[in-house]
Design a protein around this motif. Structure first.
Motif, mmCIF file in Angstrom:
data_model
loop_
_atom_site.group_PDB
_atom_site.id
_atom_site.type_symbol
_atom_site.label_atom_id
_atom_site.label_comp_id
_atom_site.label_asym_id
_atom_site.label_seq_id
_atom_site.Cartn_x
_atom_site.Cartn_y
_atom_site.Cartn_z
ATOM 1 N N LEU A 279 0.817 -1.212 0.000
ATOM 2 C CA LEU A 279 0.000 0.000 0.000
ATOM 3 C C LEU A 279 0.848 1.258 0.000
ATOM 4 C CD1 LEU A 279 -2.028 -2.193 0.853
ATOM 5 C CD2 LEU A 279 -2.967 -0.569 2.516
ATOM 6 N N THR A 280 0.431 2.226 -0.803
ATOM 7 C CA THR A 280 1.014 3.563 -0.741
ATOM 8 C C THR A 280 -0.107 4.575 -0.914
ATOM 9 O OG1 THR A 280 2.770 5.019 -1.594
ATOM 10 C CG2 THR A 280 1.511 3.762 -3.218
ATOM 11 N N GLU A 281 0.045 5.739 -0.304
ATOM 12 C CA GLU A 281 -1.006 6.757 -0.297
ATOM 13 C C GLU A 281 -0.622 7.928 -1.184
ATOM 14 O OE1 GLU A 281 -3.150 9.829 2.909
ATOM 15 O OE2 GLU A 281 -1.242 8.848 3.364
ATOM 16 N N ALA A 282 -1.538 8.332 -2.053
ATOM 17 C CA ALA A 282 -1.345 9.537 -2.846
ATOM 18 C C ALA A 282 -1.713 10.755 -2.005
ATOM 19 C CB ALA A 282 -2.207 9.493 -4.099
ATOM 20 N N GLU A 283 -0.904 11.780 -2.086
ATOM 21 C CA GLU A 283 -1.193 12.987 -1.312
ATOM 22 C C GLU A 283 -2.448 13.672 -1.841
ATOM 23 O OE1 GLU A 283 1.041 17.074 0.226
ATOM 24 O OE2 GLU A 283 2.074 15.643 -1.063
ATOM 25 N N ARG A 284 -2.629 13.634 -3.169
ATOM 26 C CA ARG A 284 -3.816 14.206 -3.785
ATOM 27 C C ARG A 284 -4.254 13.291 -4.924
ATOM 28 N NH1 ARG A 284 -3.372 20.593 -4.771
ATOM 29 N NH2 ARG A 284 -5.616 20.242 -5.015
ATOM 30 N N ASN A 285 -5.518 13.384 -5.271
ATOM 31 C CA ASN A 285 -6.068 12.547 -6.332
ATOM 32 C C ASN A 285 -5.823 13.211 -7.684
ATOM 33 O OD1 ASN A 285 -7.512 10.481 -7.605
ATOM 34 N ND2 ASN A 285 -9.444 11.607 -7.444
ATOM 35 N N THR A 286 -4.574 13.129 -8.158
ATOM 36 C CA THR A 286 -4.193 13.714 -9.437
ATOM 37 C C THR A 286 -3.369 12.697 -10.219
ATOM 38 O OG1 THR A 286 -2.095 14.626 -8.626
ATOM 39 C CG2 THR A 286 -4.063 16.007 -8.380
ATOM 40 N N PRO A 287 -3.332 12.803 -11.548
ATOM 41 C CA PRO A 287 -2.490 11.886 -12.329
ATOM 42 C C PRO A 287 -1.020 11.959 -11.944
ATOM 43 C CG PRO A 287 -4.067 12.993 -13.759
ATOM 44 C CD PRO A 287 -4.166 13.660 -12.419
ATOM 45 N N SER A 288 -0.520 13.161 -11.649
ATOM 46 C CA SER A 288 0.889 13.278 -11.285
ATOM 47 C C SER A 288 1.193 12.576 -9.973
ATOM 48 C CB SER A 288 1.297 14.755 -11.196
ATOM 49 O OG SER A 288 0.527 15.426 -10.211
ATOM 50 N N ASP A 289 0.281 12.682 -8.996
ATOM 51 C CA ASP A 289 0.475 11.955 -7.737
ATOM 52 C C ASP A 289 0.388 10.456 -7.963
ATOM 53 O OD1 ASP A 289 -0.063 13.672 -4.788
ATOM 54 O OD2 ASP A 289 -0.077 14.692 -6.705
ATOM 55 N N GLY A 290 -0.524 10.026 -8.838
ATOM 56 C CA GLY A 290 -0.614 8.611 -9.156
ATOM 57 C C GLY A 290 0.651 8.097 -9.796
ATOM 58 N N ALA A 291 1.228 8.889 -10.699
ATOM 59 C CA ALA A 291 2.465 8.480 -11.359
ATOM 60 C C ALA A 291 3.610 8.380 -10.359
ATOM 61 C CB ALA A 291 2.810 9.469 -12.471
ATOM 62 N N THR A 292 3.712 9.366 -9.475
ATOM 63 C CA THR A 292 4.787 9.348 -8.477
ATOM 64 C C THR A 292 4.669 8.142 -7.558
ATOM 65 O OG1 THR A 292 4.967 11.760 -8.522
ATOM 66 C CG2 THR A 292 5.823 10.632 -6.575
ATOM 67 N N CYS A 293 3.456 7.884 -7.066
ATOM 68 C CA CYS A 293 3.241 6.740 -6.180
ATOM 69 C C CYS A 293 3.569 5.428 -6.891
ATOM 70 C CB CYS A 293 1.793 6.705 -5.706
ATOM 71 S SG CYS A 293 1.385 7.928 -4.452
ATOM 72 N N ALA A 294 3.124 5.296 -8.120
ATOM 73 C CA ALA A 294 3.366 4.054 -8.852
ATOM 74 C C ALA A 294 4.850 3.859 -9.122
ATOM 75 C CB ALA A 294 2.579 4.063 -10.155
ATOM 76 N N LEU A 295 5.547 4.912 -9.503
ATOM 77 C CA LEU A 295 6.988 4.811 -9.750
ATOM 78 C C LEU A 295 7.726 4.361 -8.500
ATOM 79 C CD1 LEU A 295 7.623 8.036 -11.884
ATOM 80 C CD2 LEU A 295 7.928 5.676 -12.656
#
Length: 408
Positions: A279-295
């Motif tokens: 599990l990892t948490e995105a700080e905000r629900n944005t594509p850039s946050d999703g990309a950072t979390c996934a990377l």
């Protein structure tokens, strides 16, 4: 010359804002006649009403003061939508935009307007001030942490309230341990909203968050995936994101996040042993946050072969991350979203569909019922898995073992 024969030009309005009384004096009619031209036009002939309005325009009278009129009626004609995030976030979130548009449409029949009560941009500002000071007839809680001061402030207003994607009232007795009463009768401007005193009820509208998440996780396990990453929506207000420890998972404050995690966990408990979630948490629900979390997640846990994303927006970021790392979707990495937003089909994204537009409509209907003195039942709307082209069987051991190249 008597006052009744005076022309508009002969009026001597006082300094400042022109009043309804001055318009009546200029026309030589009663104040009630001028008022009826605005508020009860059926009481006047078409010719008289047009003469009143022409005179008002000539004098610079802009019509009855909306605030004074709302005070007389005991209603403002405004419904507040509580959004525990900065205002710009509501417009950037496609699911929020769909919900708010549908909600606004549902309330138009009763001539009601929406007021977004978002969190202040200044972290030093009082987050409860927008809710406590808003002049509204009812409140819709679209985003608030469970058992939070914000939610308490909403219910303390003693207004008709609809909770969206929150625990139902039966699940949170601490928040409603006092009777919620309306101090003034609701005055109706619409035939469906009778004027009457009534106890201000609170109604709930939510989706089957856990059921949809369970279907998504089960789909990946059926495809043979045993190491699954999860890109979580915010666990709580302004926590900063990052890896989710078991302790943090136990303290999830946002209901949709908690329910989706519960659904994922229930699928794993019923599935084959050895399946793990990362599990990892995105700080905000944005594509850039999703990309950072996934990377970050894919580089730190190279055995992951699939990602469960708690929104299609985060899934968009995950698809970007896979492209950056050279992981083909779905053959090297499977990705599942949540929401089924417009455009997700074009991305061939497997996702959990939720009835976002219907949810907005149901919330609007519940609010109208509450304003009319009714007690609408709580509503839980269904979700379903939509399988497209972003999921496939777990890759072979040799392909899985190839570690994603670290970013420079």
């Amino acid at each position: 010359m008597s006052s009744r024969s005076a022309s508009p030009s002969s009026a001597s309005p006082s300094s400042g804002r022109i009043t309804l009384r001055e318009v009546a004096r200029a026309l030589g009619v009663s104040v009630a006649t001028v008022s009826n031209a605005y508020n009860r036009p059926d009481q006047l002939s078409a010719g008289l009403r047009e003469r009143v309005l022409d005179t008002a325009r000539t004098l610079g009278y802009g019509g009855p003061d909306p605030l004074a009129r709302s005070l007389r009626r005991g209603r403002t004609g405004v419904i507040g939508v509580v959004y525990d995030a900065p205002l710009e976030y509501a417009f950037a979130d496609p699911a929020a935009a769909l919900f708010l548009g549908s909600l606004a449409q549902a309330l138009q029949a009763a001539s009601l307007n929406l007021l977004l009560l978002a969190s202040p941009g200044d972290p030093q500002a009082d987050p409860l001030a927008p809710v406590q000071g808003a002049s509204v007839d009812g409140l819709i809680v679209y985003s608030a942490a469970q058992d939070s001061e914000l939610l308490r402030a909403v219910l303390a207003r003693s207004l008709p309230t609809v909770l969206v994607d929150q625990p139902m009232l039966a699940d949170q007795p601490v928040l409603i341990n006092q009777p919620i009463l309306v101090d003034q009768p609701v005055q109706a401007d619409h035939p469906d909203l009778p004027a009457q005193d009534h106890r201000a009820q609170a109604s709930g509208v939510q989706i089957d968050d856990a059921g949809g998440a369970r279907l998504a996780a089960q789909h990946l396990m059926d495809l043979g995936h045993t190491h699954i990453g999860v890109l979580c929506l915010e666990l709580g207000p302004r926590q900063g994101g990052g890896p989710v420890t078991p302790e943090r998972e136990r303290r999830v404050a946002y209901h949709p996040t908690a329910e989706r995690l519960r659904g994922y966990r229930e699928a794993l408990d019923a599935g084959p042993s050895g399946t793990r979630l990362f599990l990892t948490e995105a700080e905000r629900n944005t594509p850039s946050d999703g990309a950072t979390c996934a990377l970050n997640l894919l580089q730190s846990e190279p055995e992951i072969t699939a990602l469960l994303c708690m929104s299609d927006v985060l899934a968009q970021g995950a698809l970007r991350a896979a492209q950056t790392l050279g992981l083909s979707v779905p053959h090297r990495l499977s990705v599942i979203g949540y929401d089924d937003l417009p455009g997700s089909a074009d991305l061939k994204l497997t996702t959990v569909w939720q009835p976002t537009s219907e949810k907005g409509q149901r919330v609007g209907e519940a609010m109208l019922a509450l304003l009319g003195g009714q007690t609408p039942p709580d509503v839980r709307l269904p979700t379903r898995l939509v399988v497209r082209g972003s999921t496939a069987a777990r890759p072979t051991t040799s392909a899985q073992a190839t570690r994603p190249s670290p970013l420079p």
